[in-house]
Design a protein around this motif. Structure first.
Motif, short mmCIF file in Angstrom:
data_model
loop_
_atom_site.label_atom_id
_atom_site.label_comp_id
_atom_site.label_asym_id
_atom_site.label_seq_id
_atom_site.Cartn_x
_atom_site.Cartn_y
_atom_site.Cartn_z
N SER A 1 73.71 9.47 27.27
CA SER A 1 73.88 9.59 25.81
C SER A 1 73.18 10.85 25.31
O SER A 1 72.05 11.15 25.69
CB SER A 1 73.29 8.36 25.13
N GLN B 1 73.15 -6.78 16.30
CA GLN B 1 72.34 -6.12 17.32
C GLN B 1 73.21 -5.43 18.36
O GLN B 1 72.92 -4.30 18.77
CB GLN B 1 71.43 -7.17 18.00
N GLN C 1 74.67 -2.33 16.89
CA GLN C 1 73.63 -1.30 16.79
C GLN C 1 73.41 -0.62 18.14
O GLN C 1 73.24 0.61 18.21
CB GLN C 1 72.31 -1.94 16.32
N GLU C 2 73.45 -1.40 19.24
CA GLU C 2 73.30 -0.82 20.57
C GLU C 2 74.43 0.18 20.85
O GLU C 2 74.20 1.28 21.37
CB GLU C 2 73.32 -1.93 21.64
N TRP D 1 76.31 1.75 18.65
CA TRP D 1 76.19 2.89 17.73
C TRP D 1 75.10 3.86 18.20
O TRP D 1 75.29 5.09 18.16
CB TRP D 1 75.88 2.37 16.33
N SER D 2 74.00 3.33 18.68
CA SER D 2 72.89 4.17 19.14
C SER D 2 73.29 5.02 20.34
O SER D 2 72.85 6.16 20.49
CB SER D 2 71.68 3.30 19.51
N GLN E 1 76.30 7.73 18.75
CA GLN E 1 76.08 8.73 17.69
C GLN E 1 75.48 10.05 18.16
O GLN E 1 75.82 11.11 17.62
CB GLN E 1 75.24 8.13 16.57
N LEU F 1 75.88 0.75 9.09
CA LEU F 1 75.35 1.73 10.04
C LEU F 1 75.77 3.16 9.69
O LEU F 1 74.97 4.09 9.78
CB LEU F 1 75.87 1.41 11.46
#
Length: 824
Positions: free
Chosen positions: A487, A694, A697-698, A700-701, A704, A726
């Motif tokens: 990432s 959650q 969010q994982e 998306w993290s 992004q 988000l």
């Protein structure tokens, strides 16, 4: 009157049952050894050829338990159709539904217009107790063209009860009771052979043999030779020795024993194994007086009981004589290109140098992953000092160990290879460069998707001629899913790909051409830069086709199909995948058709059209058969999307931890993003909003840092509210725009699919019908789609049938045009 015990006798009852074979797609003849299965079918073949002179009868005898060996024999039998033989060889054994369907299309095209019966006989099927073979026969029984028949001979049950019920009236069965000789049969057989038996002898033979043809034959022959009935015949093998071996001259007996080593042989092979002037004469004498030796289409075979007895005698020969015969047999197989059989003969002869030389010269073409257990045996038994003399064989071992994921052993064999190269001082510089290049390529596999680390190996390669190029993508429909490994590093990874791939492609004769371009195209796509993605995708397709790199071409076709949903107005992407499949078929790139099916599965799931899904995608254990192990996480992501389309929420949530571990182990970041997204959708539907938040969010993290948006735009609308929490500002607006375009494209495609459903047509049939409705000729359509005119006409005939259109060709086409225009 001279005795003629080789006379073929078939009872009237058996003759009647055999005569029914032509009425059924599948016939099975099941009986223990020695009851005359092969004798009966040989009689039927002779009778059939008299009655149907135009019938084509193909025969194959199974000698190993390998599906690959069976398929090679099957393809060789198709020499009547050279192009079909070539296509079937490239296809490989059809172990999955889509490959079977393709096989059926190839067979149908080749056999179209044939008005005569075609019979395919497979003998000794008990040597291949594989459920995949039974599954293939069941498929063929449903789909074979009319007047095509399969005849199976086995000692053991071929079809279990469920399979028998599925075959139903398509199966004709003969068993031991049909083959058994009764008293009247024994008397008539003896009479035709020149022996007239009294009632007492007939009854004695019937009761002591229970109608077992081989025992009846041997007892009658013993009586003809000695004038008395043999005693102590509970075991047939002493009787074979007494009747078939003892009366022979020493030279005939030696010939009979030595020729028992191969499973079958031609006259040319016999002359090679028995390098004397009297081979043809000996073979003629023995065949004429021995019903346990048959010749069909120039191929001689011993009955299994005779072969077993002869091979026991072969083992009593001095070891030097045994090894000399085995070496000659290995040389024959090597001459015929049967490298695996050659290597096995050399192993039996203890000639490890010949074995390793054969393996090395073959370069692994005959030794796929299914041969790994055999290779392990050779590696374990062959002395190390001998292995060190054969670096080419060590490279084959390294590749098979990689297939088996035995990395420590693979590294150990690389060490042996390095020692071997130091010892083999007679290699030319060109040979040395080539071998070292292949070794470096194998080591680079261990750094998969670390582009720079792989390239470090590639930069050391001075020469490389790949033996048999596996798909560069390993069958994945996406390059980005394989090579985005960290990432926040996507731009750097694209830079590395652009820098490193030309180096590899140059040394590997174009392998991987277009990879850097398609990876950048996919990058632009997942970032929502659709125009740039489209331009790059087209460039990648051109680069791949120019170099014959069909795996990259397939990935480009899949991206084109996904981009079609975002066009203005949207387009149906399925015909693009159909067109790619046609291109792959013409190029005999059949392994990549599974990749196209993966793309179809993904696209179908995106559209929520579960009726379009390839059924095998969610079949238990499908991935082990369908895809290369390396891309297992990619396959599982597609399966996850399919399960969401089927509303299997709990199953998706349950499988997420395993998928995340596999994705992390493989360093497939995009797979991890999709896994979290799928989990979020499943959890929302299961009422677990906090856990869903959650999971989202994982995802998306991970996404992004690289600006990845498309997976979120294409996700279930149930995540819209959580996504708005988000995404912010311009990112949120772009996400909304992309999601709107995707949903509009999906709806337009669904409407088109409704037309397909109403007509019962496939995407390709509809595409061809619509082009015909525009006034295009079959030749015009064939040129536009890159297929044959014959294929277009076959599809149009299918359309006419589904639409219920009859009459002459011109009238049918006009009626179809009116109906298609009305429906649209």
């Amino acid at each position: 009157m001279p005795f003629k015990l080789n006379t073929t006798y078939i009872s009237s009852t058996l003759a009647f049952k055999l005569s029914k074979i032509s009425e059924y797609p599948v016939t099975s003849i099941v009986a223990p050894i020695g009851y005359g299965k092969t004798r009966a079918i040989s009689w039927w073949v002779d009778d059939c050829q008299k009655m149907r002179s135009d019938a084509l009868i193909l025969r194959q005898t199974i000698v190993t338990d390998s599906l690959a060996d069976f398929w090679r024999g099957f393809c060789r039998n198709l020499r009547e159709w050279p192009e079909l033989e070539k296509e079937m060889s490239a296809l490989g054994f059809p172990a999955d539904p889509q490959t079977r369907q393709l096989m059926m299309e190839l067979l149908t095209d080749a056999l179209a217009g044939k008005s005569h019966d075609i019979f395919y006989i497979i003998d000794d099927l008990h040597f291949l107790p594989n459920p995949a073979f039974t599954s293939l026969i069941l498929f063929l029984s449903d789909h074979l063209p009319e007047r095509t028949h399969i005849i199976l001979l086995s000692r053991n049950v071929i079809f279990e009860r469920a399979a028998q019920m599925k075959l139903g009236p398509r199966l004709w069965e003969l068993n031991v009771d049909d083959l058994r000789l009764g008293e009247a049969d024994i008397r008539e057989y003896a009479r035709r052979s020149g022996q007239f038996l009294n009632i007492r002898d007939v009854k004695m033979l019937a009761s002591s043999t229970e109608g077992w043809f081989s025992m009846v034959y041997l007892k009658l022959r013993s009586y003809a030779q000695t004038g008395k009935w043999p005693e102590n015949t509970a075991n047939i093998y002493p009787l074979i020795d007494e009747v078939l071996f003892c009366p022979l001259e020493a030279r005939q007996r030696e010939f009979l024993v030595r020729l028992s080593v191969p499973d079958d042989f031609t006259l040319e092979e016999a002359e090679f194994l028995w390098p004397e002037d009297d081979t043809a004469a000996l073979l003629s004498q023995l065949t004429e007086q021995n019903a346990f030796i048959t010749c069909t289409d120039g191929v001689y075979r011993y009955h299994n009981m005779l072969r077993s007895c002869a091979r026991k005698k072969f083992l009593l020969l001095p070891e030097t004589e045994q090894n000399a015969t085995l070496l000659r047999l290995g040389q024959w197989y090597e001459k015929m290109g049967e490298c695996c059989f050659a290597a096995e003969s050399y192993e039996k002869a203890g000639s490890w140098d010949d074995l390793l030389r054969t393996v090395g010269q073959d370069r692994g073409l005959s030794f796929g992953p299914e041969r790994l257990p055999l290779m392990r045996r050779w590696m374990a038994n062959c002395p190390e000092e001998c292995q060190l003399r054969h670096p080419r064989a060590l490279l084959v071992f390294m590749l098979l160990l990689f297939y088996g994921r035995d990395i420590p052993e693979m590294r150990r064999y690389h060490g042996l290879f390095q020692r071997s190269m130091a010892l083999c001082t007679d290699l030319s510089q060109q040979e040395r460069d080539q071998l070292e290049g292949e070794a470096l390529l194998r080591l680079s596999f261990l750094c998969f998707n670390d582009i720079s680390a792989m390239s470090a190996y590639h930069r050391q390669i001075r020469a490389l001629i790949p033996a048999d190029r596996n798909p560069w993508t390993q069958g994945s429909p996406s390059v980005l899913m394989l090579y985005h490994s960290k990432s926040g590093s996507l731009d750097r990874e694209n830079d590395e790909m652009r820098e490193c791939m030309p180096i590899y492609s140059r040394i590997a004769s174009g392998h991987g051409s277009g990879a850097a371009t398609i990876m950048q195209a996919e990058t632009e796509f997942v970032r929502g830069n659709l125009t740039d993605a489209d331009i790059l995708c087209r460039q990648a397709e051109e680069q791949a086709l120019e170099a014959g790199e069909y795996s990259i071409y397939t990935a480009a076709a899949f991206l084109s199909a996904r981009l079609a949903l975002y066009d203005q107005p949207p387009r149906n992407g399925f015909p693009l995948l159909d067109r790619a499949a046609d291109t792959l078929r013409r190029a005999h790139q059949y392994r990549l058709l599974t990749t196209v099916e993966l793309g179809r599965g993904w696209l179908s799931a995106l559209l929520g059209q579960t009726e379009q899904l390839p059924a095998w995608l969610t079949a238990e254990g499908a991935s082990m058969m369908q895809v290369f192990p390396l891309i297992e996480p990619v396959f599982q992501v597609i399966v996850g999307r399919v399960l969401l389309a089927q509303s299997q929420w709990a199953q998706v949530a349950a499988r997420t931890p395993r998928l995340l571990r596999a994705s992390a182990d493989a360093r497939f970041v995009l797979c991890s993003i999709y896994a979290h997204l799928q989990n979020a959708v499943a959890l929302i539907h299961l009422g677990k909003e906090a856990a869903a938040r959650q999971a989202l969010q994982e995802a998306w993290s991970l996404a992004q840092p690289d600006g990845i948006l498309l997976p979120f735009a294409e996700s279930d609308p149930c995540l819209d509210t959580l996504l708005d929490e988000l995404a912010e500002g311009e990112t949120r607006e772009r996400l909304h725009t992309l999601a709107a375009r995707f949903r509009a494209g999906r709806e337009a495609t669904r409407q088109e699919q409704n037309l397909l459903e109403r007509c019962g047509l496939t995407e390709r049939e509809l595409e061809i019908a619509c082009l015909a409705a525009q006034g295009k000729s079959s030749r015009d359509i064939a040129e536009m789609l890159g297929v044959s005119v014959k294929s277009v006409n076959n599809r149009l005939n299918g359309v006419y049938e589904k639409l219920g259109l009859g009459g002459e060709g011109r009238n049918k086409r006009q009626a179809m045009v009116r109906l298609i225009n009305h429906l649209q």
